[in-house]
Design a protein around this motif. Structure first.
Motif, short mmCIF file in Angstrom:
data_model
loop_
_atom_site.label_atom_id
_atom_site.label_comp_id
_atom_site.label_asym_id
_atom_site.label_seq_id
_atom_site.Cartn_x
_atom_site.Cartn_y
_atom_site.Cartn_z
N PHE A 60 0.82 -1.22 0.00
CA PHE A 60 0.00 0.00 0.00
C PHE A 60 0.86 1.26 0.00
CE2 PHE A 60 -3.07 -3.00 1.88
CZ PHE A 60 -4.11 -2.80 0.98
N THR A 61 2.12 1.15 0.43
CA THR A 61 2.93 2.36 0.55
C THR A 61 3.66 2.67 -0.76
OG1 THR A 61 4.94 1.24 1.29
CG2 THR A 61 3.34 1.85 2.97
N ILE A 62 3.65 1.77 -1.74
CA ILE A 62 4.47 2.03 -2.93
C ILE A 62 3.68 2.14 -4.21
CG2 ILE A 62 6.71 1.13 -2.20
CD1 ILE A 62 5.83 -1.55 -3.32
N GLU A 63 2.36 2.02 -4.17
CA GLU A 63 1.64 2.13 -5.44
C GLU A 63 1.73 3.55 -5.95
OE1 GLU A 63 -2.87 2.32 -4.12
OE2 GLU A 63 -1.85 0.53 -3.41
N ILE A 88 -3.53 2.05 11.15
CA ILE A 88 -3.88 0.65 11.43
C ILE A 88 -2.81 0.01 12.33
CG2 ILE A 88 -4.22 -1.62 10.41
CD1 ILE A 88 -5.23 -0.13 7.89
N LEU A 89 -1.54 0.19 11.96
CA LEU A 89 -0.47 -0.43 12.76
C LEU A 89 -0.46 0.12 14.19
CD1 LEU A 89 2.52 -0.72 10.26
CD2 LEU A 89 0.97 -2.51 11.03
N GLY A 90 -0.80 1.41 14.33
CA GLY A 90 -0.86 2.01 15.66
C GLY A 90 -1.86 1.29 16.55
N ALA A 91 -3.00 0.91 15.95
CA ALA A 91 -4.01 0.20 16.73
C ALA A 91 -3.52 -1.19 17.14
CB ALA A 91 -5.31 0.08 15.93
N ALA A 95 -8.40 3.98 13.27
CA ALA A 95 -7.99 2.68 12.72
C ALA A 95 -9.06 2.14 11.78
CB ALA A 95 -7.72 1.70 13.86
N ILE A 96 -10.33 2.25 12.17
CA ILE A 96 -11.41 1.73 11.33
C ILE A 96 -11.49 2.51 10.02
CG2 ILE A 96 -13.91 1.44 11.17
CD1 ILE A 96 -13.87 0.91 14.22
N ALA A 97 -11.45 3.85 10.12
CA ALA A 97 -11.51 4.67 8.91
C ALA A 97 -10.31 4.40 8.01
CB ALA A 97 -11.58 6.15 9.29
N SER A 98 -9.13 4.16 8.63
CA SER A 98 -7.93 3.89 7.84
C SER A 98 -8.08 2.60 7.05
CB SER A 98 -6.71 3.78 8.75
OG SER A 98 -6.51 4.99 9.45
N ALA A 99 -8.55 1.54 7.74
CA ALA A 99 -8.72 0.25 7.06
C ALA A 99 -9.74 0.39 5.94
CB ALA A 99 -9.17 -0.80 8.07
N LEU A 100 -10.83 1.10 6.21
CA LEU A 100 -11.86 1.29 5.18
C LEU A 100 -11.29 2.10 4.01
CD1 LEU A 100 -15.07 1.97 7.28
CD2 LEU A 100 -14.53 -0.06 5.92
N TYR A 101 -10.42 3.06 4.31
CA TYR A 101 -9.85 3.86 3.23
C TYR A 101 -9.04 2.98 2.28
CZ TYR A 101 -7.08 6.87 0.38
OH TYR A 101 -6.50 7.43 -0.72
N LEU A 102 -8.20 2.11 2.86
CA LEU A 102 -7.35 1.28 2.00
C LEU A 102 -8.21 0.35 1.14
CD1 LEU A 102 -4.29 0.34 4.23
CD2 LEU A 102 -4.48 2.08 2.45
N LEU A 144 -11.77 1.07 0.28
CA LEU A 144 -12.72 1.76 -0.61
C LEU A 144 -12.10 2.94 -1.35
CD1 LEU A 144 -15.68 1.81 1.93
CD2 LEU A 144 -15.46 0.31 -0.05
N ARG A 145 -10.96 3.47 -0.84
CA ARG A 145 -10.30 4.62 -1.46
C ARG A 145 -11.22 5.83 -1.59
NH1 ARG A 145 -5.05 2.96 -2.96
NH2 ARG A 145 -4.93 1.07 -1.75
N ASP A 146 -11.98 6.09 -0.55
CA ASP A 146 -12.85 7.26 -0.54
C ASP A 146 -12.15 8.36 0.26
OD1 ASP A 146 -14.78 9.21 -0.04
OD2 ASP A 146 -16.41 7.74 -0.12
N GLU A 147 -11.94 9.52 -0.35
CA GLU A 147 -11.20 10.60 0.33
C GLU A 147 -11.86 11.05 1.63
OE1 GLU A 147 -10.21 14.06 -1.80
OE2 GLU A 147 -8.86 13.04 -3.18
N ARG A 148 -13.16 10.88 1.70
CA ARG A 148 -13.86 11.31 2.91
C ARG A 148 -13.39 10.51 4.12
NH1 ARG A 148 -19.90 10.88 0.83
NH2 ARG A 148 -18.89 9.14 -0.20
N LEU A 149 -13.08 9.22 3.91
CA LEU A 149 -12.60 8.38 5.01
C LEU A 149 -11.26 8.89 5.51
CD1 LEU A 149 -13.62 4.95 3.56
CD2 LEU A 149 -14.42 5.89 5.72
N ASP A 150 -10.41 9.33 4.55
CA ASP A 150 -9.10 9.86 4.94
C ASP A 150 -9.27 11.14 5.75
OD1 ASP A 150 -6.24 10.16 4.90
OD2 ASP A 150 -6.59 11.80 3.48
N ARG A 151 -10.18 12.01 5.31
CA ARG A 151 -10.42 13.25 6.04
C ARG A 151 -10.98 12.95 7.43
NH1 ARG A 151 -11.81 15.78 0.82
NH2 ARG A 151 -14.01 15.32 1.03
N PHE A 152 -11.84 11.92 7.51
CA PHE A 152 -12.38 11.53 8.81
C PHE A 152 -11.26 11.08 9.74
CE2 PHE A 152 -14.00 8.57 11.89
CZ PHE A 152 -15.19 9.15 12.31
N ALA A 153 -10.36 10.21 9.22
CA ALA A 153 -9.26 9.71 10.05
C ALA A 153 -8.38 10.86 10.51
CB ALA A 153 -8.44 8.68 9.27
N GLU A 154 -8.07 11.77 9.58
CA GLU A 154 -7.24 12.93 9.91
C GLU A 154 -7.87 13.74 11.05
OE1 GLU A 154 -7.21 15.70 6.71
OE2 GLU A 154 -5.98 17.16 7.76
#
Lengths: 223, 221
Positions: A219-222, B145-148, B56-63, B65-75
């Motif tokens: 995931f970090t290199i795409e 995710i790894l932090g969790a 962690a949940i929003a991060s996993a969902l982002y990877l 679904l790739r929805d930018e809103r999830l990234d903004r939520f996690a941030e």
């Protein structure tokens, strides 16, 4: 995947062996660390043998960081990483190869640092040599798995190598605590069974993070 | 418009909780007034864990679904979580000094909270160090995710050292061992702080969205 990992590790170790710049600076750093730590405490108040486990694991962690920083920095020049990614090697193979090379790097530093520890701190190595090797291996695997992943991320940021310690050190906390505590238990002549909870912790950390980081790396290199 | 409603509701709820905690809740027999800080400390700790769990949940969902809103939520959640963790780290020592006799001790939970703070401050620094949107989102999702995964390991390793921290009073297998009035105040504080978290999150999330719009416009020019 394992074959890819082996080829990548061999490539990195060949570069390291021919230039020797990373390993030399890490070795000198580790030796200096051992010496400086001795003078950071009052030797009449604290016996050097009580300091030894803490010093060993702090020096282990920080000299490891030096090697981890280089791991992906060497791929930055002339965008060598693009060549790696374009090669038929699998992504997880690349990650495991990098981690393996870092593991060898950390091991070489320890092979020099431990005799120095024995010399400077009067460390009774003969009594605990075999369990200590086991602890070192468990700690080094966890350190290299997490450190390799964060090293690959840190080189692509504006902060570059400054970011790696900030990201990686919180993850090294369970490793350092577990390794230092089990070393201290063994050193004080306690039955080996008392070190077991710590060893289990290290083993579980290795399993979770070797798997987790290998899965996370693609995931970090795409692009 | 909606931001106003939630913010005002949260502000009123927190003000109500504080007033109730100070004037209408009895002193604890042994600890006296110092114990009242629990009505800030415990709910702040709850919100911090909630915030980081949602990162962690929003991060996993982002990877996935790739929805930018999830990234903004996690941030947003990470930043709000760090604020509440800071509150925990400030109120804890304030209580510790009169009761334990020391501001800081290397107790399991204190140490865990401190490292939580470090992990997510690192998360924020990581975000600040990357310009590319997609890379920033992927990198921070991996760290989120790894932090969790790391939290139970830190907890276990510091717990194997002895712990001084008060044991759970409310969430434990037997019935809560808190007098009714205190329990009501404590539950109120949990509720109002959760509301406060939602209000902060909403404001911060909107800011992230607006920033992305501005950045996209600047890139397009």
């Amino acid at each position: 995947m394992m074959r890819d990992a082996w080829v990548i590790a061999k490539k990195d170790l060949t570069i390291e062996f021919r230039t020797r710049s990373g390993i030399l600076s890490a070795l000198v750093f580790a030796l200096l660390g051992l010496v400086i730590f001795y003078y950071a405490w009052d030797p009449t108040a604290v016996a050097s043998i009580d300091l030894a486990p803490g010093v060993l694991w702090v020096v282990f962690t920080f000299s490891g960081l030096l090697g981890l920083n280089r791991s992906f920095a060497i791929e930055q020049s002339e965008r060598a990483i693009d060549g790696l990614l374009a090669s038929p090697a699998s992504r997880s193979g690349i990650f495991l190869g990098k981690a393996l090379a870092n593991l060898v790097f950390v091991a070489v530093v320890q092979i020099v640092a431990i005799p120095a520890l024995v010399l400077f701190y009067n460390f009774p190595i003969a009594r605990i040599a075999i369990p200590l090797m086991g602890i070192l291996l468990l700690a080094a695997i966890g350190l290299c798995a997490v450190g390799t992943l964060f090293s690959s991320m840190a080189v692509n940021t504006k902060l570059a190598e400054l970011l790696l310690p900030m990201l990686a050190l919180p993850f090294f906390v369970p490793i350092v605590i577990g390794a230092a505590q089990s070393t201290a238990k063994l050193l004080s002549g306690r039955p080996a069974i008392e070190a077991m909870p710590w060893l289990k912790l290290l083993l579980a950390f290795d399993l979770v993070f070797v798997l987790g980081c290998t899965l996370a790396y693609p995931f970090t290199i795409e692009e | 418009m909606k931001t106003w409603v939630l913010s005002i509701a949260a502000a009123l709820a927190v003000a109500g909780t504080v007033i109730r905690a100070i004037f209408f809740t009895p002193f604890e027999v042994v600890q006296g007034p110092a114990q009242k800080i629990f009505y800030l400390h415990a709910p702040a700790a709850w919100v911090a864990f909630l915030a980081f769990g949602l990162v962690a949940i929003a991060s996993a969902l982002y990877l996935w679904l790739r929805d930018e809103r999830l990234d903004r939520f996690a941030e947003s959640s990470a930043e709000v979580g760090v604020v509440f963790t800071t509150v925990v780290l400030i109120t804890g020592p304030l209580w510790g000094k009169p009761i334990w006799g020391t501001y800081w001790t290397w107790d399991a939970r204190l140490t865990l909270t401190l490292f939580l703070w470090f992990i997510y401050v690192g998360y924020i620094v990581l975000r600040g160090a990357i310009d590319d949107h997609s890379m920033r989102a992927r990198y921070s999702a991996v760290l989120g995710i790894l932090g969790a995964f790391l939290i139970p390991f830190i907890h276990l390793s510091v717990y194997l050292f002895r712990t001084l921290h008060p044991m759970p009073i409310v969430l434990k297998p037997s019935a809560p061992s808190l007098p009714g009035e205190m329990l009501t105040t404590l539950l109120m504080s949990f509720l109002s702080f959760t509301l406060l978290y939602a209000a902060f999150l909403q404001a911060r999330y909107r800011l992230a969205g607006e920033r992305d719009v501005v950045e996209a416009a600047a890139d397009a020019r």
